[in-house]
Design a protein around this motif. Structure first.
Motif, PDB file in Angstrom:
ATOM      1  N   ASP A 110       0.864  -1.186   0.000  1.00  0.00           N
ATOM      2  CA  ASP A 110       0.000   0.000   0.000  1.00  0.00           C
ATOM      3  C   ASP A 110       0.899   1.234   0.000  1.00  0.00           C
ATOM      4  O   ASP A 110       1.170   1.843   1.042  1.00  0.00           O
ATOM      5  N   ASP A 165       0.702   4.344  -1.153  1.00  0.00           N
ATOM      6  CA  ASP A 165       0.239   5.687  -0.767  1.00  0.00           C
ATOM      7  C   ASP A 165       0.176   5.823   0.757  1.00  0.00           C
ATOM      8  O   ASP A 165       0.625   6.825   1.326  1.00  0.00           O
ATOM      9  N   ARG A 166      -0.381   4.800   1.388  1.00  0.00           N
ATOM     10  CA  ARG A 166      -0.478   4.836   2.853  1.00  0.00           C
ATOM     11  C   ARG A 166       0.927   4.848   3.475  1.00  0.00           C
ATOM     12  O   ARG A 166       1.193   5.569   4.445  1.00  0.00           O
ATOM     13  N   ASP A 167       1.840   4.048   2.920  1.00  0.00           N
ATOM     14  CA  ASP A 167       3.220   4.001   3.438  1.00  0.00           C
ATOM     15  C   ASP A 167       3.874   5.380   3.373  1.00  0.00           C
ATOM     16  O   ASP A 167       4.579   5.790   4.299  1.00  0.00           O
ATOM     17  N   CYS A 168       3.644   6.087   2.264  1.00  0.00           N
ATOM     18  CA  CYS A 168       4.238   7.426   2.119  1.00  0.00           C
ATOM     19  C   CYS A 168       3.671   8.367   3.167  1.00  0.00           C
ATOM     20  O   CYS A 168       4.406   9.133   3.807  1.00  0.00           O
ATOM     21  N   GLU A 169       2.344   8.283   3.345  1.00  0.00           N
ATOM     22  CA  GLU A 169       1.688   9.142   4.331  1.00  0.00           C
ATOM     23  C   GLU A 169       2.268   8.907   5.731  1.00  0.00           C
ATOM     24  O   GLU A 169       2.634   9.854   6.440  1.00  0.00           O
ATOM     25  N   LEU A 170       2.358   7.629   6.103  1.00  0.00           N
ATOM     26  CA  LEU A 170       2.850   7.284   7.443  1.00  0.00           C
ATOM     27  C   LEU A 170       4.312   7.705   7.618  1.00  0.00           C
ATOM     28  O   LEU A 170       4.691   8.238   8.665  1.00  0.00           O
ATOM     29  N   SER A 171       5.129   7.465   6.596  1.00  0.00           N
ATOM     30  CA  SER A 171       6.552   7.819   6.699  1.00  0.00           C
ATOM     31  C   SER A 171       6.725   9.323   6.839  1.00  0.00           C
ATOM     32  O   SER A 171       7.537   9.801   7.639  1.00  0.00           O
ATOM     33  N   GLU A 172       5.951  10.072   6.048  1.00  0.00           N
ATOM     34  CA  GLU A 172       6.062  11.535   6.117  1.00  0.00           C
ATOM     35  C   GLU A 172       5.644  12.034   7.489  1.00  0.00           C
ATOM     36  O   GLU A 172       6.286  12.909   8.072  1.00  0.00           O
ATOM     37  N   LYS A 173       4.557  11.441   8.007  1.00  0.00           N
ATOM     38  CA  LYS A 173       4.085  11.822   9.338  1.00  0.00           C
ATOM     39  C   LYS A 173       5.148  11.544  10.403  1.00  0.00           C
ATOM     40  O   LYS A 173       5.266  12.271  11.387  1.00  0.00           O
ATOM     41  N   GLU A 174       5.912  10.492  10.175  1.00  0.00           N
ATOM     42  CA  GLU A 174       6.954  10.119  11.141  1.00  0.00           C
ATOM     43  C   GLU A 174       8.217  10.952  10.939  1.00  0.00           C
ATOM     44  O   GLU A 174       9.185  10.799  11.663  1.00  0.00           O
TER      45      GLU A 174
END
Ligand code: AMP
Length: 272
Positions: free
Chosen positions: A65, A67-76
């Motif tokens: 996934d 798109d979700r991985d990018c979102e989570l990584s950016e948030k982190e």
């Protein structure tokens, strides 16, 4: 990617790196937090590495996934996400193979696995040029393999381990948990339960490795759809079998629950 890393280094900043195969969970995110803490810039890679899968394993079905991985990584706090479609090109023929560590535990039932891991980590390090790289203790043998390789080949990257992150009920987080049905999810809990049981009986004075393995095995096989690949009690650095918990030992296990292969481990200490 290399251009980005060179620019960061020119500013005298330290790059922390967390390599992953994506489908991120709290385990991955904890490593990113540690990376943020240890480095000035955080690089994350997402790459499902074909070289570490055997011919009958789950390369094709591995959960993804992006798109979700990018979102989570950016948030982190990831400053860059390196997600190549491909890393090997045609006619690839240079692999890193360790002599001893892969002859234990997961390396026995997954003969090409650690060759694939060591090779991809080497490639990723040459591309990302990290000062620090963080790996989870969930894949304990992998962490040892990478530490050994970094030492043997004089890698200019500090290797840091991060603790296993678990679900509230004890199941070690894994991208592969998404394969489990509700019933299998209950069976999967037997891995962490058996490690807990091992700790409990050691506190009662049982230190014989064979006896501890027998008790752990009974817990696991009492659950439906479980097939034990291995349960081992071994030296936490060489992975050689130990007969007795007379010093801290690694207890590691791999179990198939249905078609899903799960691993878990814990360090066992002698009784107080
Ligand atoms: P993977 O995406 O499964 O290749 O894992 C990428 C990194 O995350 C590896 O260093 C793993 O050891 C680590 N990792 C995976 N699951 C966990 C977990 N439950 N707790 C801590 N680290 C983990």
């Amino acid at each position: 990617m290399q251009t980005w890393s060179d620019a960061v280094k020119r500013q005298d900043k330290r790059i922390a790196f967390v390599p992953t195969m994506g489908f991120l969970h709290e385990g991955h995110l904890s490593l990113m937090k540690e990376g943020r803490r240890l480095g000035d810039k955080l690089a994350v890679s997402i790459f499902v590495n074909p070289a570490q899968f055997g011919p009958t394993e789950d390369l094709e079905s591995y959960p993804r996934d992006f798109d979700r991985d990018c979102e989570l990584s950016e948030k982190e706090g990831a400053d860059v996400i390196f997600a190549p479609d491909e890393l090997y090109g045609r006619e690839f023929q240079t692999y890193i193979k360790l002599e001893k560590l892969p002859n234990h535990l997961c390396g026995i039932s997954r003969p090409v696995h650690f060759r694939g891991v060591a090779t991809v980590v080497t490639k990723l390090f040459n591309i990302v040029k990290p000062d620090i790289a963080i790996f989870g203790e969930k894949d304990y043998q992998q962490l040892l393999v990478i530490r050994q390789m970094a030492r043997d080949l004089n890698f200019d990257t500090e290797i840091v381990g991060g603790p296993i992150v678990r679900e509230p009920d004890g199941l070690a987080m894994s991208s592969r948990n998404s394969y489990l049905t509700d019933e299998q999810r209950v069976s999967a809990l037997s891995l962490s339960k058996s490690l807990k049981k091992a700790r409990a009986i050691i506190e009662k004075g049982i230190t014989d490795a064979a006896k501890i393995i027998e008790e752990a095995s009974a817990i696991i096989t009492s659950h439906p759809e479980t097939v034990i690949d291995y349960i081992a009690i071994c030296d936490a650095e060489t992975l050689d079998d130990m007969q007795s918990i007379d010093r801290p030992a690694l207890m590691a296990l791999a179990v198939k629950v249905g078609k899903t292969r799960l691993i878990d481990n814990a360090i066992l200490s002698p009784p107080h």
